[in-house]
Design a protein around this motif. Structure first.
Motif, PDB file in Angstrom:
ATOM      1  N   ALA A 204       0.836  -1.205   0.000  1.00  0.00           N
ATOM      2  CA  ALA A 204       0.000   0.000   0.000  1.00  0.00           C
ATOM      3  C   ALA A 204       0.869   1.252   0.000  1.00  0.00           C
ATOM      4  N   TRP A 205       1.936   1.259   0.799  1.00  0.00           N
ATOM      5  CA  TRP A 205       2.877   2.386   0.824  1.00  0.00           C
ATOM      6  C   TRP A 205       3.507   2.575  -0.547  1.00  0.00           C
ATOM      7  N   GLY A 207       2.274   1.659  -3.360  1.00  0.00           N
ATOM      8  CA  GLY A 207       1.240   2.159  -4.259  1.00  0.00           C
ATOM      9  C   GLY A 207       1.053   3.663  -4.132  1.00  0.00           C
ATOM     10  N   GLU A 208       1.070   4.154  -2.905  1.00  0.00           N
ATOM     11  CA  GLU A 208       0.974   5.610  -2.693  1.00  0.00           C
ATOM     12  C   GLU A 208       2.175   6.322  -3.322  1.00  0.00           C
ATOM     13  N   LEU A 209       3.369   5.730  -3.179  1.00  0.00           N
ATOM     14  CA  LEU A 209       4.551   6.327  -3.788  1.00  0.00           C
ATOM     15  C   LEU A 209       4.403   6.392  -5.304  1.00  0.00           C
ATOM     16  N   ALA A 211       1.819   6.555  -7.075  1.00  0.00           N
ATOM     17  CA  ALA A 211       0.776   7.496  -7.497  1.00  0.00           C
ATOM     18  C   ALA A 211       1.106   8.944  -7.168  1.00  0.00           C
ATOM     19  N   SER A 212       2.238   9.178  -6.505  1.00  0.00           N
ATOM     20  CA  SER A 212       2.536  10.524  -5.996  1.00  0.00           C
ATOM     21  C   SER A 212       3.056  11.473  -7.061  1.00  0.00           C
ATOM     22  N   ALA A 311       5.864   7.825   7.044  1.00  0.00           N
ATOM     23  CA  ALA A 311       5.179   8.997   6.497  1.00  0.00           C
ATOM     24  C   ALA A 311       6.183  10.081   6.123  1.00  0.00           C
ATOM     25  N   LEU A 314       7.830   9.044   2.796  1.00  0.00           N
ATOM     26  CA  LEU A 314       6.880   9.161   1.691  1.00  0.00           C
ATOM     27  C   LEU A 314       6.617  10.622   1.351  1.00  0.00           C
ATOM     28  N   GLU A 315       6.469  11.466   2.367  1.00  0.00           N
ATOM     29  CA  GLU A 315       6.197  12.876   2.125  1.00  0.00           C
ATOM     30  C   GLU A 315       7.358  13.530   1.371  1.00  0.00           C
ATOM     31  N   ALA A 318       7.378  12.408  -2.298  1.00  0.00           N
ATOM     32  CA  ALA A 318       6.218  12.902  -3.064  1.00  0.00           C
ATOM     33  C   ALA A 318       6.341  14.381  -3.411  1.00  0.00           C
TER      34      ALA A 318
END
Length: 320
Positions: A204-205, A207-209, A211-212, A311, A314-315, A318
């Motif tokens: 999931a992490w 996936g967020e990366l 899509a960022s 977080a 990831l931040e 992104a």
């Protein structure tokens, strides 16, 4: 003021993530990157570092190639079975070609010039074998006063990943690691695999990366071989961002909780070669041959807010 930072690295998928974290952080003055043998040969690690910088739009950051082998004994094994044949899951060529040439004179020369020009203490984050840093401190002791601290990804308190005793970065050049962690006086933080494994990120992490934005998507695309390895190592679908955890601590001191201990590095040629020996006994019990208490010199990262750390990384990635 942005944090003056130099990264010494052997990219490597997790190294690529770590470089990007620093390159995309507005509170970091990324002075330069030096490369070293490690996960793959020096030519590949140097090209990978330059390509990651190109991905991040950081042609301003100089890159110099360093040691191609350990100080004393040959490296027994690389980590292409983890990172793929080129260090980036066979996908290094999917990254932009670098526009800036490799700096002449090599890694130690670049490190010395950057440190001597610095107006405030510089943080160095070695996230590969410690050969370049050992050479720097041995040949140019005058630069010690310019180094604020050295934040190292390496070692294992309860065992290793390259052998039952040793973590890959320390095992690749134990003599260099001992020079830096045991014989030197520069403040060091050691971020061991015991903690970095706990900071692993899941699908999931990732996936967020992906899509960022374009940088996140490109980084996520470098992970297939690495992800396949960690699917076995972890027992679930995720990856361990070892080096990015150390760079997070370099950027934001205190994001990892540390404790100060004496450290030794095993340099014999036996089965414990490369082991990181951390004396976690109470200080009153840590005595040398003369009975004097041995103080702790190295800050060992032992814990963090796991979700907060994930977080944070990831931040930063992104931000592109």
């Amino acid at each position: 003021m942005p944090l003056p930072l130099i990264i010494d690295t052997d990219p490597g998928v997790d190294d690529a993530f770590a470089i990007a974290v620093a390159a995309l952080s507005e509170d970091v003055d990324l002075l330069g990157i030096t490369t070293v043998f490690g996960n793959v040969p020096l030519e590949a690690t140097t090209l990978n570092a330059r390509r990651v910088l190109a991905l991040c739009g950081r042609a301003d950051v100089p890159v110099a190639a360093g040691a191609a082998r350990p100080l004393v004994h040959a490296q027994l094994r690389r980590a292409s079975h983890v990172h793929g044949p080129d260090g980036l899951s066979g996908r290094s060529a999917t990254l932009p070609e670098p526009h800036r040439a490799v700096e002449p004179g090599g890694a130690v020369r670049l490190l010395v010039s950057l440190l001597e020009a610095a107006e405030e203490p510089v943080t160095i984050a070695p996230i590969g074998p410690l050969t370049n840093i050992a050479l720097l401190l041995a040949a140019h002791p005058q630069v010690r006063e310019k180094i604020g601290r050295i934040v190292i990804m390496g070692g294992g308190l309860a065992g290793g990943n390259s052998t039952g005793a040793a973590e890959f970065n320390i095992w690749s050049d134990p003599e260099a690691a001992r020079r830096v962690l045991v014989e030197e006086t520069v403040p060091c933080v050691l971020v061991p695999m015991d903690l970095t494994y706990r900071c692993a990120v899941d699908s999931a992490w990732l996936g967020e990366l992906a899509a960022s934005g374009p940088v996140g998507a490109a980084l996520a695309a470098l992970t297939p071989d690495y992800r396949a390895h960690y699917r076995t190592a972890l027992g679930w679908d995720g990856i361990v961002l070892h080096d990015a955890v150390a760079v997070a601590e370099a950027i934001r001191p205190g994001i990892l909780r540390t404790e100060r201990y004496p450290v030794e590095v095993e340099c014999s040629l036996g089965p414990a070669r490369g082991a990181t020996l951390v004396d976690r006994r109470r200080q009153a019990l840590r005595a040398d041959a003369e009975g004097d208490v041995v103080p702790g010199r190295v800050e060992i990262a032992v814990d963090t807010d796991l979700d907060g750390l994930r977080a944070f990384i990831l931040e930063r990635l992104a931000r592109s």
